[in-house]
Design an enzyme around this catalytic site. Structure first.
Site, PDB file in Angstrom:
ATOM      1  N   PRO A 270      28.773  17.578  37.084  1.00 10.58           N
ATOM      2  CA  PRO A 270      27.969  18.727  36.677  1.00 10.58           C
ATOM      3  C   PRO A 270      28.713  19.742  35.820  1.00 10.58           C
ATOM      4  O   PRO A 270      29.907  19.993  36.030  1.00 10.58           O
ATOM      5  CB  PRO A 270      27.567  19.361  38.015  1.00 10.58           C
ATOM      6  CG  PRO A 270      28.578  18.884  38.990  1.00 10.58           C
ATOM      7  CD  PRO A 270      28.969  17.517  38.544  1.00 10.58           C
TER       8      PRO A 270
ATOM      9  N   HIS B  40      34.984  18.200  44.963  1.00  9.67           N
ATOM     10  CA  HIS B  40      35.453  19.018  46.087  1.00  9.67           C
ATOM     11  C   HIS B  40      34.516  18.932  47.291  1.00  9.67           C
ATOM     12  O   HIS B  40      34.899  19.297  48.392  1.00  9.67           O
ATOM     13  CB  HIS B  40      35.551  20.495  45.670  1.00  9.67           C
ATOM     14  CG  HIS B  40      36.322  20.705  44.406  1.00  9.67           C
ATOM     15  ND1 HIS B  40      37.638  20.340  44.265  1.00  9.67           N
ATOM     16  CD2 HIS B  40      35.953  21.226  43.201  1.00  9.67           C
ATOM     17  CE1 HIS B  40      38.049  20.647  43.035  1.00  9.67           C
ATOM     18  NE2 HIS B  40      37.042  21.169  42.375  1.00  9.67           N
TER      19      HIS B  40
ATOM     20  N   ASP C 264      31.291   8.258  49.714  1.00 10.83           N
ATOM     21  CA  ASP C 264      30.684   7.108  50.392  1.00 10.83           C
ATOM     22  C   ASP C 264      30.259   6.035  49.395  1.00 10.83           C
ATOM     23  O   ASP C 264      30.323   4.839  49.691  1.00 10.83           O
ATOM     24  CB  ASP C 264      29.479   7.554  51.223  1.00 10.83           C
ATOM     25  CG  ASP C 264      29.892   8.285  52.499  1.00 10.83           C
ATOM     26  OD1 ASP C 264      31.082   8.250  52.854  1.00 10.83           O
ATOM     27  OD2 ASP C 264      29.008   8.905  53.129  1.00 10.83           O
TER      28      ASP C 264
ATOM     29  N   LEU D  34      40.214  18.354  34.029  1.00  8.12           N
ATOM     30  CA  LEU D  34      40.797  19.005  32.852  1.00  8.12           C
ATOM     31  C   LEU D  34      41.848  20.025  33.266  1.00  8.12           C
ATOM     32  O   LEU D  34      42.923  20.128  32.662  1.00  8.12           O
ATOM     33  CB  LEU D  34      39.690  19.713  32.056  1.00  8.12           C
ATOM     34  CG  LEU D  34      38.610  18.786  31.488  1.00  8.12           C
ATOM     35  CD1 LEU D  34      37.373  19.593  31.124  1.00  8.12           C
ATOM     36  CD2 LEU D  34      39.126  18.046  30.278  1.00  8.12           C
TER      37      LEU D  34
ATOM     38  N   ARG E  31      44.642  26.090  41.382  1.00  5.34           N
ATOM     39  CA  ARG E  31      43.483  26.985  41.282  1.00  5.34           C
ATOM     40  C   ARG E  31      43.086  27.529  42.662  1.00  5.34           C
ATOM     41  O   ARG E  31      43.881  27.517  43.590  1.00  5.34           O
ATOM     42  CB  ARG E  31      42.332  26.251  40.574  1.00  5.34           C
ATOM     43  CG  ARG E  31      42.676  25.951  39.102  1.00  5.34           C
ATOM     44  CD  ARG E  31      41.497  25.369  38.355  1.00  5.34           C
ATOM     45  NE  ARG E  31      40.360  26.303  38.353  1.00  5.34           N
ATOM     46  CZ  ARG E  31      39.151  25.988  37.888  1.00  5.34           C
ATOM     47  NH1 ARG E  31      38.928  24.788  37.370  1.00  5.34           N
ATOM     48  NH2 ARG E  31      38.181  26.872  37.933  1.00  5.34           N
TER      49      ARG E  31
ATOM     50  N   ARG F 129      39.350  24.525  45.478  1.00  2.00           N
ATOM     51  CA  ARG F 129      39.411  23.475  44.449  1.00  2.00           C
ATOM     52  C   ARG F 129      40.641  22.585  44.597  1.00  2.00           C
ATOM     53  O   ARG F 129      40.845  21.655  43.823  1.00  2.00           O
ATOM     54  CB  ARG F 129      39.438  24.098  43.049  1.00  2.00           C
ATOM     55  CG  ARG F 129      38.166  24.815  42.670  1.00  2.00           C
ATOM     56  CD  ARG F 129      38.232  25.279  41.229  1.00  2.00           C
ATOM     57  NE  ARG F 129      37.254  26.319  40.989  1.00  2.00           N
ATOM     58  CZ  ARG F 129      35.982  26.104  40.631  1.00  2.00           C
ATOM     59  NH1 ARG F 129      35.551  24.879  40.426  1.00  2.00           N
ATOM     60  NH2 ARG F 129      35.159  27.115  40.462  1.00  2.00           N
TER      61      ARG F 129
END
Ligand code: DQA
Length: 145
Positions: free
Chosen positions: A9, A79, A86, A100, A106, A110
């Site tokens: 996403p 995360h 699964d 990236l 971070r 994360r």
């Protein structure tokens, strides 16, 4: 040899999304980089991006028997998504996880991914180069048998 590259996403907004963090390259730029590396390696690449967890689960399930391996930037689902984990357990295919940014430097939420222990390798912090680097490493591993 055939490798799928899966993107999670918000990666469709690369280039305009938090450029100080993720850079100015678009996902199409990264796809071009990755396809150039694939051509040099004589590998076929399937490219996929979705903002939807279920679509990514379907994509992972669909890898088995069709591709030799995968490169995945699961984005935030890396995360959180036990469903994605699964799917890799149910339909195992060797994969390299790419981020990236250096997720390990971070925010605490994360710094862990639910896929990392299943991956051949995790590449984090190389920016767009992580994709062709990850592809090459995966192909080297697959060719080494
Ligand atoms: C990312 C890191 C994730 O934490 C974030 O949610 C992303 C991108 C990366 O490529 O650095 O969407 O996977």
């Amino acid at each position: 040899m055939r490798v799928a590259v899966l993107n999670g996403p918000n990666l469709n907004l690369l280039g305009e999304r938090e450029p100080a963090l993720y850079g100015r390259q678009t996902l199409a730029d990264i796809e071009a980089l990755t396809r150039a590396e694939a051509a040099a390696l004589d590998v076929e690449v399937e490219w996929f991006q979705s903002n939807h967890e279920g679509a990514l689960v379907d994509a992972v399930q669909g890898l088995r028997g069709r591709v030799d391996g995968a490169v995945i930037n699961p984005a935030a689902f890396g995360h959180t998504s036990l469903a994605l984990r699964d799917a890799f357990l149910a339909a195992p295919v060797p994969f390299v996880e790419v981020h990236l940014t250096n997720i390990f430097g971070r925010e605490p939420e994360r710094r862990h991914t639910v896929l990392a222990d299943l991956a051949v390798a995790v590449i984090a912090g190389l920016g767009a180069s992580g994709y062709p680097v990850g592809l090459r490493a995966l192909v080297d591993r697959l060719r080494a048998g």
